[in-house]
Design a protein around this motif. Sequence first.
Motif, PDB file in Angstrom:
ATOM      1  N   PHE A 238     -36.563  47.290  -2.355  1.00  0.00           N
ATOM      2  CA  PHE A 238     -36.896  47.143  -3.771  1.00  0.00           C
ATOM      3  C   PHE A 238     -37.260  45.693  -4.090  1.00  0.00           C
ATOM      4  O   PHE A 238     -38.282  45.419  -4.740  1.00  0.00           O
ATOM      5  N   ILE A 239     -36.448  44.759  -3.620  1.00  0.00           N
ATOM      6  CA  ILE A 239     -36.700  43.339  -3.905  1.00  0.00           C
ATOM      7  C   ILE A 239     -37.992  42.894  -3.238  1.00  0.00           C
ATOM      8  O   ILE A 239     -38.793  42.152  -3.831  1.00  0.00           O
ATOM      9  N   GLN A 240     -38.238  43.349  -2.021  1.00  0.00           N
ATOM     10  CA  GLN A 240     -39.467  42.978  -1.327  1.00  0.00           C
ATOM     11  C   GLN A 240     -40.685  43.465  -2.103  1.00  0.00           C
ATOM     12  O   GLN A 240     -41.677  42.729  -2.275  1.00  0.00           O
ATOM     13  N   GLN A 241     -40.643  44.688  -2.601  1.00  0.00           N
ATOM     14  CA  GLN A 241     -41.743  45.225  -3.398  1.00  0.00           C
ATOM     15  C   GLN A 241     -41.948  44.417  -4.683  1.00  0.00           C
ATOM     16  O   GLN A 241     -43.080  44.136  -5.092  1.00  0.00           O
ATOM     17  N   GLN A 242     -40.851  44.037  -5.295  1.00  0.00           N
ATOM     18  CA  GLN A 242     -40.939  43.337  -6.572  1.00  0.00           C
ATOM     19  C   GLN A 242     -41.417  41.899  -6.409  1.00  0.00           C
ATOM     20  O   GLN A 242     -42.052  41.348  -7.307  1.00  0.00           O
ATOM     21  N   VAL A 243     -41.111  41.279  -5.264  1.00  0.00           N
ATOM     22  CA  VAL A 243     -41.625  39.924  -5.011  1.00  0.00           C
ATOM     23  C   VAL A 243     -43.147  39.956  -4.912  1.00  0.00           C
ATOM     24  O   VAL A 243     -43.830  39.018  -5.338  1.00  0.00           O
ATOM     25  N   HIS A 244     -43.685  41.058  -4.367  1.00  0.00           N
ATOM     26  CA  HIS A 244     -45.143  41.205  -4.339  1.00  0.00           C
ATOM     27  C   HIS A 244     -45.703  41.215  -5.757  1.00  0.00           C
ATOM     28  O   HIS A 244     -46.742  40.609  -6.038  1.00  0.00           O
ATOM     29  N   LYS A 245     -45.012  41.930  -6.644  1.00  0.00           N
ATOM     30  CA  LYS A 245     -45.497  42.071  -8.020  1.00  0.00           C
ATOM     31  C   LYS A 245     -45.234  40.824  -8.854  1.00  0.00           C
ATOM     32  O   LYS A 245     -45.997  40.500  -9.759  1.00  0.00           O
ATOM     33  N   HIS A 246     -44.119  40.148  -8.564  1.00  0.00           N
ATOM     34  CA  HIS A 246     -43.718  38.978  -9.369  1.00  0.00           C
ATOM     35  C   HIS A 246     -43.436  37.782  -8.438  1.00  0.00           C
ATOM     36  O   HIS A 246     -42.286  37.341  -8.317  1.00  0.00           O
ATOM     37  N   PRO A 247     -44.480  37.260  -7.772  1.00  0.00           N
ATOM     38  CA  PRO A 247     -44.249  36.162  -6.815  1.00  0.00           C
ATOM     39  C   PRO A 247     -43.754  34.874  -7.453  1.00  0.00           C
ATOM     40  O   PRO A 247     -43.278  33.980  -6.752  1.00  0.00           O
ATOM     41  N   GLY A 248     -43.838  34.790  -8.777  1.00  0.00           N
ATOM     42  CA  GLY A 248     -43.366  33.569  -9.446  1.00  0.00           C
ATOM     43  C   GLY A 248     -41.908  33.608  -9.832  1.00  0.00           C
ATOM     44  O   GLY A 248     -41.389  32.641 -10.394  1.00  0.00           O
ATOM     45  N   SER A 249     -41.205  34.703  -9.528  1.00  0.00           N
ATOM     46  CA  SER A 249     -39.800  34.818  -9.912  1.00  0.00           C
ATOM     47  C   SER A 249     -38.890  34.151  -8.886  1.00  0.00           C
ATOM     48  O   SER A 249     -38.684  34.666  -7.776  1.00  0.00           O
ATOM     49  N   GLY A 250     -38.336  33.006  -9.253  1.00  0.00           N
ATOM     50  CA  GLY A 250     -37.429  32.301  -8.351  1.00  0.00           C
ATOM     51  C   GLY A 250     -36.177  33.098  -8.052  1.00  0.00           C
ATOM     52  O   GLY A 250     -35.636  33.033  -6.939  1.00  0.00           O
ATOM     53  N   GLN A 251     -35.688  33.880  -9.037  1.00  0.00           N
ATOM     54  CA  GLN A 251     -34.468  34.659  -8.826  1.00  0.00           C
ATOM     55  C   GLN A 251     -34.687  35.773  -7.807  1.00  0.00           C
ATOM     56  O   GLN A 251     -33.826  36.023  -6.959  1.00  0.00           O
ATOM     57  N   LEU A 252     -35.846  36.445  -7.872  1.00  0.00           N
ATOM     58  CA  LEU A 252     -36.135  37.491  -6.891  1.00  0.00           C
ATOM     59  C   LEU A 252     -36.281  36.901  -5.489  1.00  0.00           C
ATOM     60  O   LEU A 252     -35.785  37.462  -4.507  1.00  0.00           O
ATOM     61  N   ILE A 253     -36.953  35.767  -5.409  1.00  0.00           N
ATOM     62  CA  ILE A 253     -37.130  35.119  -4.108  1.00  0.00           C
ATOM     63  C   ILE A 253     -35.782  34.687  -3.537  1.00  0.00           C
ATOM     64  O   ILE A 253     -35.508  34.872  -2.346  1.00  0.00           O
ATOM     65  N   SER A 254     -34.913  34.149  -4.392  1.00  0.00           N
ATOM     66  CA  SER A 254     -33.579  33.737  -3.931  1.00  0.00           C
ATOM     67  C   SER A 254     -32.784  34.933  -3.432  1.00  0.00           C
ATOM     68  O   SER A 254     -32.079  34.844  -2.420  1.00  0.00           O
ATOM     69  N   LEU A 255     -32.890  36.060  -4.141  1.00  0.00           N
ATOM     70  CA  LEU A 255     -32.202  37.280  -3.699  1.00  0.00           C
ATOM     71  C   LEU A 255     -32.722  37.730  -2.342  1.00  0.00           C
ATOM     72  O   LEU A 255     -31.947  38.112  -1.456  1.00  0.00           O
ATOM     73  N   PHE A 256     -34.034  37.691  -2.175  1.00  0.00           N
ATOM     74  CA  PHE A 256     -34.605  38.130  -0.912  1.00  0.00           C
ATOM     75  C   PHE A 256     -34.162  37.218   0.239  1.00  0.00           C
ATOM     76  O   PHE A 256     -33.810  37.695   1.331  1.00  0.00           O
ATOM     77  N   LEU A 257     -34.181  35.914   0.001  1.00  0.00           N
ATOM     78  CA  LEU A 257     -33.758  34.977   1.049  1.00  0.00           C
ATOM     79  C   LEU A 257     -32.292  35.167   1.407  1.00  0.00           C
ATOM     80  O   LEU A 257     -31.899  35.065   2.573  1.00  0.00           O
TER      81      LEU A 257
END
Length: 301
Positions: A238-257
């Motif tokens: 889910f997070i990987q898909q959403q990072v594609h849609k919202h690449p500017g979200s630092g919180q999503l990127i932090s969650l993925f990392l």
Amino acid sequence: MRRLFVAWLLVAVLVTPGLVPHVRAQELQETIEQIRELAKEKSPSKDAVEEAEAKFQELLKAKPEAEELQALRPLLFNLLARTGKPKEASEHAVANHQTVLRKYLDGKSQGPELSQATMMAMASLQQAQNPAKAREVIEASVDAVGQQVAKQETSVDSLMLGELRGRLGQMLWFGGEQDRGRQVIDQETAEAKAKLAEQPDVMERVVRAALAEELSLNVLGDSDDERLAQRRSRQREFIQQQVHKHPGSGQLISLFLSQESRAIREQAQSDPEQAEKRSEEHTSELQSHSDLVCRLLLEKK
């Protein structure tokens, strides 16, 4: 002689009331400047900070509602915390939180300011070893934001409500109140998913749902190991898909990392060589979020 004394007394009575406000105003301005200058110093002396605090308290007695004084509280909190006075620092942080909370409820302050004031008060109270008061602070903020969201919901306030609830749930859970902590976290997870279903393309909704599920996974876990693994896998996808849609979200990127780090640790137990290679890629992505976004976009293709 008697007439002269009476005349002098009359002048004193008439003039003094006008002088006192002037003197207070000048003293107030001097104290404001003194505290601001102290806050700029790398290593302010304890004596100077104590002197500034004493002047502040004296002026506060004379003008308890003065906005200029209330605005100094974050600076004094910082100065007192830096000079080893956590209890006194926490008093300023709590008072500042109360001021910002009132303004927020009156529509005179925005959510980010309340969030910052809440975090400052919580951190200072925990430093001063007063967890009960810290819980009161965050509960008051959760109630206030909940009221605002109920009246006129915005994506920013909704996300902030989720973050505050998450912190409250953790505080309750790790503070020995597991039942209440679970209730708060479950409530937030269910509400965040419902909000996401209403507006699946709104970034704040996505972030709130992702944070809620992550909190549930990491704090509450699952009694079934296989089900927990499946939930973690779905969360990562889910997070990987959403990072594609919202690449500017630092919180999503932090969650993925964060999830990548977990996956690497788990892989190291079964395939150390592959885990090491993956770890090198991960280190590059930690240094540059653009590297991560590029990899995810390539994976999508």
